[in-house]
Design an enzyme around this catalytic site. Sequence first.
Site, PDB file in Angstrom:
ATOM      1  N   HIS A   8      26.537  18.051  45.806  1.00 41.69           N
ATOM      2  CA  HIS A   8      25.909  16.795  46.251  1.00 41.69           C
ATOM      3  C   HIS A   8      26.871  15.636  46.005  1.00 41.69           C
ATOM      4  O   HIS A   8      27.838  15.786  45.264  1.00 41.69           O
ATOM      5  CB  HIS A   8      24.607  16.521  45.479  1.00 41.69           C
ATOM      6  CG  HIS A   8      23.442  17.345  45.943  1.00 41.69           C
ATOM      7  ND1 HIS A   8      23.211  18.621  45.473  1.00 41.69           N
ATOM      8  CD2 HIS A   8      22.443  17.085  46.836  1.00 41.69           C
ATOM      9  CE1 HIS A   8      22.116  19.102  46.050  1.00 41.69           C
ATOM     10  NE2 HIS A   8      21.631  18.202  46.884  1.00 41.69           N
ATOM     11  N   LYS A  42      24.319  11.331  42.671  1.00 41.21           N
ATOM     12  CA  LYS A  42      23.087  12.065  42.348  1.00 41.21           C
ATOM     13  C   LYS A  42      22.962  12.197  40.834  1.00 41.21           C
ATOM     14  O   LYS A  42      23.912  12.573  40.153  1.00 41.21           O
ATOM     15  CB  LYS A  42      23.111  13.449  43.008  1.00 41.21           C
ATOM     16  CG  LYS A  42      21.822  14.232  42.750  1.00 41.21           C
ATOM     17  CD  LYS A  42      21.700  15.456  43.638  1.00 41.21           C
ATOM     18  CE  LYS A  42      20.486  16.302  43.306  1.00 41.21           C
ATOM     19  NZ  LYS A  42      19.209  15.608  43.494  1.00 41.21           N
TER      20      LYS A  42
HETATM   21  P1  NAD Z   1      18.566   6.072  45.002  1.00 40.31           P
HETATM   22  O1  NAD Z   1      19.090   5.838  43.626  1.00 40.31           O
HETATM   23  O2  NAD Z   1      19.412   5.693  46.184  1.00 40.31           O
HETATM   24  O3  NAD Z   1      17.144   5.346  45.186  1.00 40.31           O
HETATM   25  C1  NAD Z   1      16.160   5.296  44.190  1.00 40.31           C
HETATM   26  C2  NAD Z   1      15.425   3.966  44.336  1.00 40.31           C
HETATM   27  O4  NAD Z   1      14.350   3.969  43.402  1.00 40.31           O
HETATM   28  C3  NAD Z   1      16.312   2.769  44.010  1.00 40.31           C
HETATM   29  O5  NAD Z   1      16.244   1.800  45.052  1.00 40.31           O
HETATM   30  C4  NAD Z   1      15.738   2.231  42.693  1.00 40.31           C
HETATM   31  O6  NAD Z   1      15.828   0.811  42.583  1.00 40.31           O
HETATM   32  C5  NAD Z   1      14.300   2.706  42.782  1.00 40.31           C
HETATM   33  N1  NAD Z   1      13.708   2.848  41.442  1.00 40.31           N
HETATM   34  C6  NAD Z   1      14.090   3.717  40.466  1.00 40.31           C
HETATM   35  N2  NAD Z   1      13.360   3.538  39.352  1.00 40.31           N
HETATM   36  C7  NAD Z   1      12.502   2.522  39.644  1.00 40.31           C
HETATM   37  C8  NAD Z   1      11.483   1.869  38.892  1.00 40.31           C
HETATM   38  N3  NAD Z   1      11.209   2.197  37.609  1.00 40.31           N
HETATM   39  N4  NAD Z   1      10.792   0.877  39.487  1.00 40.31           N
HETATM   40  C9  NAD Z   1      11.063   0.533  40.770  1.00 40.31           C
HETATM   41  N5  NAD Z   1      12.015   1.097  41.536  1.00 40.31           N
HETATM   42  C10 NAD Z   1      12.723   2.096  40.970  1.00 40.31           C
HETATM   43  O7  NAD Z   1      18.215   7.624  45.051  1.00 40.31           O
HETATM   44  P2  NAD Z   1      17.967   8.557  46.334  1.00 40.31           P
HETATM   45  O8  NAD Z   1      19.230   9.230  46.714  1.00 40.31           O
HETATM   46  O9  NAD Z   1      17.190   7.806  47.364  1.00 40.31           O
HETATM   47  O10 NAD Z   1      17.044   9.700  45.676  1.00 40.31           O
HETATM   48  C11 NAD Z   1      15.813   9.380  45.059  1.00 40.31           C
HETATM   49  C12 NAD Z   1      15.192  10.658  44.500  1.00 40.31           C
HETATM   50  O11 NAD Z   1      14.873  11.547  45.595  1.00 40.31           O
HETATM   51  C13 NAD Z   1      16.133  11.473  43.591  1.00 40.31           C
HETATM   52  O12 NAD Z   1      15.362  12.063  42.562  1.00 40.31           O
HETATM   53  C14 NAD Z   1      16.695  12.542  44.515  1.00 40.31           C
HETATM   54  O13 NAD Z   1      17.147  13.690  43.842  1.00 40.31           O
HETATM   55  C15 NAD Z   1      15.480  12.823  45.367  1.00 40.31           C
HETATM   56  N6  NAD Z   1      15.738  13.418  46.680  1.00 40.31           N
HETATM   57  C16 NAD Z   1      14.807  14.313  47.128  1.00 40.31           C
HETATM   58  C17 NAD Z   1      14.910  14.866  48.384  1.00 40.31           C
HETATM   59  C18 NAD Z   1      13.831  15.783  48.878  1.00 40.31           C
HETATM   60  O14 NAD Z   1      13.919  16.290  50.023  1.00 40.31           O
HETATM   61  N7  NAD Z   1      12.761  15.997  48.096  1.00 40.31           N
HETATM   62  C19 NAD Z   1      16.010  14.548  49.197  1.00 40.31           C
HETATM   63  C20 NAD Z   1      16.960  13.644  48.715  1.00 40.31           C
HETATM   64  C21 NAD Z   1      16.800  13.076  47.460  1.00 40.31           C
END
Ligand code: NAD
Length: 232
Positions: A140, A144
């Site tokens: 990844h 991540k």
């Molecule tokens: P990212 O860091 O780009 O985005 C996360 C967002 O959440 C950020 O904008 C951050 O400000 C916000 N955030 C985090 N903690 C917060 C809080 N306490 N209060 C308010 N806002 C908060 O991450 P991403 O790449 O978008 O991934 C997010 C999650 O999704 C990760 O856990 C990743 O592994 C997961 N993910 C899952 C899939 C799936 O298909 N299930 C696919 C991709 C990513």
Amino acid sequence: MKKRLRLVVTGAAGRMGRRVCALAAEDRRFSAAARVDRAEGCLPPRALAQALAQADVLVDFSAPEFCVEAAELCARARVAAVLGTTGLSPAQTARLRAAARRVAVFLAPNFSPGIHALCLLAEAAGRLLPGYDVSISETHHKLKRDAPSGTALRLASVVAEASGQPPAVVSQRIGDVVGEHTLTLAGPCERLELTHRAHSRDVFAAGALRAALWVFGRKPGFYDMSDMFRSR
Ligand code: NAD
């Protein structure tokens, strides 16, 4: 015309949240999503309870603690939750299970149909090739947070159950790779490799929106991709 689904997206300013909001905005089955994030330009986390009062489904791609808090608020507001955040601890997963006693909670470490197919193939391969060495490698992007990925952990548990062999898991964090997983089963004189590559985050965002449409109106419970694909 059917009523449009009203979404709240938590983690809306993140890589995934932005794609969920963008795809929902182009899709007439959804009305404009309420965007919640601690980042500027979004509703702050303290406004989540109020946003849920006007919502049908929450979609979360944020971070473990916020994801669990959001699911607990959904349970209180009786709003179904679609959760994509990975890296949840066993205690956090138990809190989600408790929330799922009051409302429908759909949890998937990966919303892509290809990974769902890979899990089914992994189950068959593990069953058909007992005694083979099993390993999983996943790559990844370097931002991540969790390793191994939630998808690798899910694949590992599927194949371990089918083959009786807990696989070795290797993780790499390089560049801007969206997500790659390879399952290898190696035995005498042969090796089987099954690889999935995600080319765009849109495959996960589209899957999460499909899950939102599917979970709306369901009774309380803990749902995953298998439930959605089974009931097609
Ligand atoms: P990212 O860091 O780009 O985005 C996360 C967002 O959440 C950020 O904008 C951050 O400000 C916000 N955030 C985090 N903690 C917060 C809080 N306490 N209060 C308010 N806002 C908060 O991450 P991403 O790449 O978008 O991934 C997010 C999650 O999704 C990760 O856990 C990743 O592994 C997961 N993910 C899952 C899939 C799936 O298909 N299930 C696919 C991709 C990513």
